[in-house]
Design an enzyme around this catalytic site. Sequence first.
Site, PDB file in Angstrom:
ATOM      1  N   GLY A  11      47.369  58.358  50.747  1.00  0.00           N
ATOM      2  CA  GLY A  11      48.325  57.581  49.966  1.00  0.00           C
ATOM      3  C   GLY A  11      49.343  58.497  49.315  1.00  0.00           C
TER       4      GLY A  11
ATOM      5  N   GLY B 161      51.992  56.930  47.441  1.00  0.00           N
ATOM      6  CA  GLY B 161      52.722  56.129  46.461  1.00  0.00           C
ATOM      7  C   GLY B 161      52.666  56.871  45.132  1.00  0.00           C
TER       8      GLY B 161
ATOM      9  N   GLY C  79      49.127  58.546  44.615  1.00  0.00           N
ATOM     10  CA  GLY C  79      48.810  59.599  45.587  1.00  0.00           C
ATOM     11  C   GLY C  79      49.788  60.758  45.528  1.00  0.00           C
TER      12      GLY C  79
ATOM     13  N   HIS D  51      51.716  36.348  40.194  1.00  0.00           N
ATOM     14  CA  HIS D  51      52.853  36.639  39.307  1.00  0.00           C
ATOM     15  C   HIS D  51      53.720  35.392  39.138  1.00  0.00           C
ATOM     16  CE1 HIS D  51      56.326  38.548  37.604  1.00  0.00           C
ATOM     17  NE2 HIS D  51      55.764  39.743  37.655  1.00  0.00           N
TER      18      HIS D  51
ATOM     19  N   ARG E 293      51.007  36.993  32.356  1.00  0.00           N
ATOM     20  CA  ARG E 293      51.284  36.411  33.676  1.00  0.00           C
ATOM     21  C   ARG E 293      50.355  35.271  34.054  1.00  0.00           C
ATOM     22  NH1 ARG E 293      52.675  42.052  36.839  1.00  0.00           N
ATOM     23  NH2 ARG E 293      54.597  42.329  35.678  1.00  0.00           N
TER      24      ARG E 293
ATOM     25  N   HIS F 202      50.403  38.984  43.818  1.00  0.00           N
ATOM     26  CA  HIS F 202      51.234  40.124  43.465  1.00  0.00           C
ATOM     27  C   HIS F 202      50.456  41.428  43.290  1.00  0.00           C
ATOM     28  CE1 HIS F 202      54.411  42.300  41.417  1.00  0.00           C
ATOM     29  NE2 HIS F 202      53.636  42.485  40.360  1.00  0.00           N
TER      30      HIS F 202
ATOM     31  N   GLU G  32      46.275  51.468  42.277  1.00  0.00           N
ATOM     32  CA  GLU G  32      45.861  50.072  42.476  1.00  0.00           C
ATOM     33  C   GLU G  32      44.595  49.975  43.333  1.00  0.00           C
ATOM     34  OE1 GLU G  32      49.146  47.462  43.440  1.00  0.00           O
ATOM     35  OE2 GLU G  32      47.789  45.769  43.789  1.00  0.00           O
TER      36      GLU G  32
ATOM     37  N   ARG H 263      46.253  41.937  34.670  1.00  0.00           N
ATOM     38  CA  ARG H 263      47.012  43.134  34.302  1.00  0.00           C
ATOM     39  C   ARG H 263      48.265  42.737  33.531  1.00  0.00           C
ATOM     40  NH1 ARG H 263      51.490  45.625  36.285  1.00  0.00           N
ATOM     41  NH2 ARG H 263      51.546  44.557  38.296  1.00  0.00           N
TER      42      ARG H 263
END
Length: 640
Positions: free
Chosen positions: A43, A45, A48, A269, A333, A404, A428, A438
């Site tokens: 990963g 992102g 990572g 979401h 949310r 989401h 995540e 969250r």
Amino acid sequence: METRKLDARIPSGPIEDQWDKLRFEMKLVNPANRRKHKIIVVGAGLAGAAASATLGQQGYHVHCFSYHDTPRRAHSIAAQGGINAAKNYRNDGDSIDRLFKDTVKGGDFRAREANVYRLAQISVHIIDQCVAQGVPFAREYGGLLDTRSFGGVQVQRTFYARGQTGQQLLLGAYQALQEQVAAGTVTMHTRCELVDVVIVDGRARGIITRNLMTGELERHAADVVVLATGGYSNAFYLSTNAKASNCTAIWRAHRRGALFANPCFTQIHPTCIPLSSEYQSKLTLMSESLRNDGRVWVPKKKADHRPAKDIPENERDYYLENRYPSFGNLVPRDVASRNAKEVCDEGRGVGPHGQGVYLDFADAIHRLGLPTVSDKYGNLFDIYQRITGEDAYQVPMRIYPAPHYTMGGLWVDYHLMTTITGLFAGGEANFSDHGANRLGASALMQGLADGYFVLPYTVPDYIASNRLEAVSVSHPAFAEAEAEVTDRFRALLSVKGKRSPDSFHKELGRIVWDDCGMARADAGLRKALEEIPRLREEFWHDLRVVGGMDELNQSLEKANRVSDFLELAELMCRDALDRTESCGGHFRVESQTPDGEAKRDDANFSYVAAWEWTGRGEPPALHKEPLAFEHVPLSQRSYK
Ligand SMILES: Cc1cc2nc3c(=O)[nH]c(=O)nc-3n(C[C@H](O)[C@H](O)[C@H](O)COP(=O)(O)OP(=O)(O)OC[C@H]3O[C@@H](n4cnc5c(N)ncnc54)[C@H](O)[C@@H]3O)c2cc1C
């Protein structure tokens, strides 16, 4: 293989001191010895890339993998609204303690207090780190970093870069990563997908990857494996996640012994562009930041098809402002999503399918002026315009909830180690900090906390504390794992049925959305638990994958990912059925307060549900990590 005991390894002592104490107690690796150790990070992102860059900078040999063609395409790039931090620049009452408490309460008391406290502590360092990297956060006239509000809190602690915060943060992490690539400490493997985790003598010692360009399977050995592979909202098929986001890495780890925590905790979401066609394959988020200035409403009358501008003020129901006067449009949310569903179910939804509510900026434009609104949210208005053809400066946006984010993920202890020794999970991909819901702008915070500040301590501690014999890719465990992967891909190709991987994915998504989405009921979940195995059976009998194995083959990639979603989705429903209470985004219709809010059952469900894979066709085993709330007393959440 043996899984480790479900020990969260929370350090002793006062919660404020736990992380500092542990950091001091953790073992270090001599700088000259670091280059002898190889770390795999899957990963690239935010989580990572941050972990790879930092571990690389420390001097370890890091091999970072991504199925994307560049780390800059990780799904993190899509994050719009912002990142939380308890800096209290606004002097509006914020503090580490408040961020901690907001997060525990926002997660409806289903997160581990110690992890959340550490997250709040680290939040302040993340902003400094990113500013030092040059991340262009929005600033006020005087030069101080600007902040805005996000749902579920009453302070303004969200730092942002217009509606492109994830992109700017990822560019910061990417440049730090590239610096290490240039320095030779990080080797990047792009277009390379993890298809299995390799366990040697009870420890994670490597991975099997598939080169997406050539189809070649490759073996990689290391001392430690870190998964930072993102969330699994695409189990719903339609979600705000990037189309390629999938669960394969964490699901393969699960099948090798990593327990999967709270799989049913998914976030729907509230502000996404409504579905417009049967053939749509993706949903688009309109950032929660828009609820700072946009007002949510529907007509008071059912089936009122007049254009918004023709509906007079006294015939509009600003339902969030009316029902939740303290938090108004900025309720969390889960609350905003449930309310939107409710008014649409009552027949008061707007737009072509009646599945939408208005998010109206007329007041904000009147109060602040169009240039200010455009400065704050311009790119989001542009996205909306391109997708719907409507100008949200002139007519209200239409929004509807969509899958989401997944709070569930691999179970990890305080060190972010999974139940497989030597296998860590960050961002995540793990379940760690958000409980059952969250709060907005907290995922970027968690991903970067894990990547820049937690894993760079806990991974070296693991290396320093264990005698890790050299393992080569010629070890039989690698050959076995590779053979299993080969069989699996061959099996996918050999079905030669009639249906595409996408058609199965779509059908699966519909089942999960209908029965394990915004509202979950005993009967629906039981139905889903019959339908999903049936669909999986059909998948293995009627799947059609075109092309071959030893080449670029996106149909095969999809088929493999969908086969994992077909297993994970069943676990999501099982977990949802088992948890008969409502909490956060997990809304069991049987468990509601008199005014329709989620009703927890603390006596029976104050635990993390950690599921163990016990074999194909076998029911998974449930392990429970009890949760104690010593600093944030249990209470019924109220945003009124
Ligand atoms: C539209 C949208 C907007 C959002 N806005 C916000 C926001 O404003 N604030 C906020 O806090 N959060 C936001 N979020 C949530 C947040 O963006 C994500 O939770 C976060 O970016 C996830 O980061 P990550 O590093 O864990 O995973 P990702 O960014 O998803 O990265 C996953 C990485 O793993 C790689 N990978 C995955 N599987 C494999 C495999 N099998 N083999 C090899 N590589 C693999 C991918 O290539 C990628 O590099 C938003 C989410 C969405 C969908």
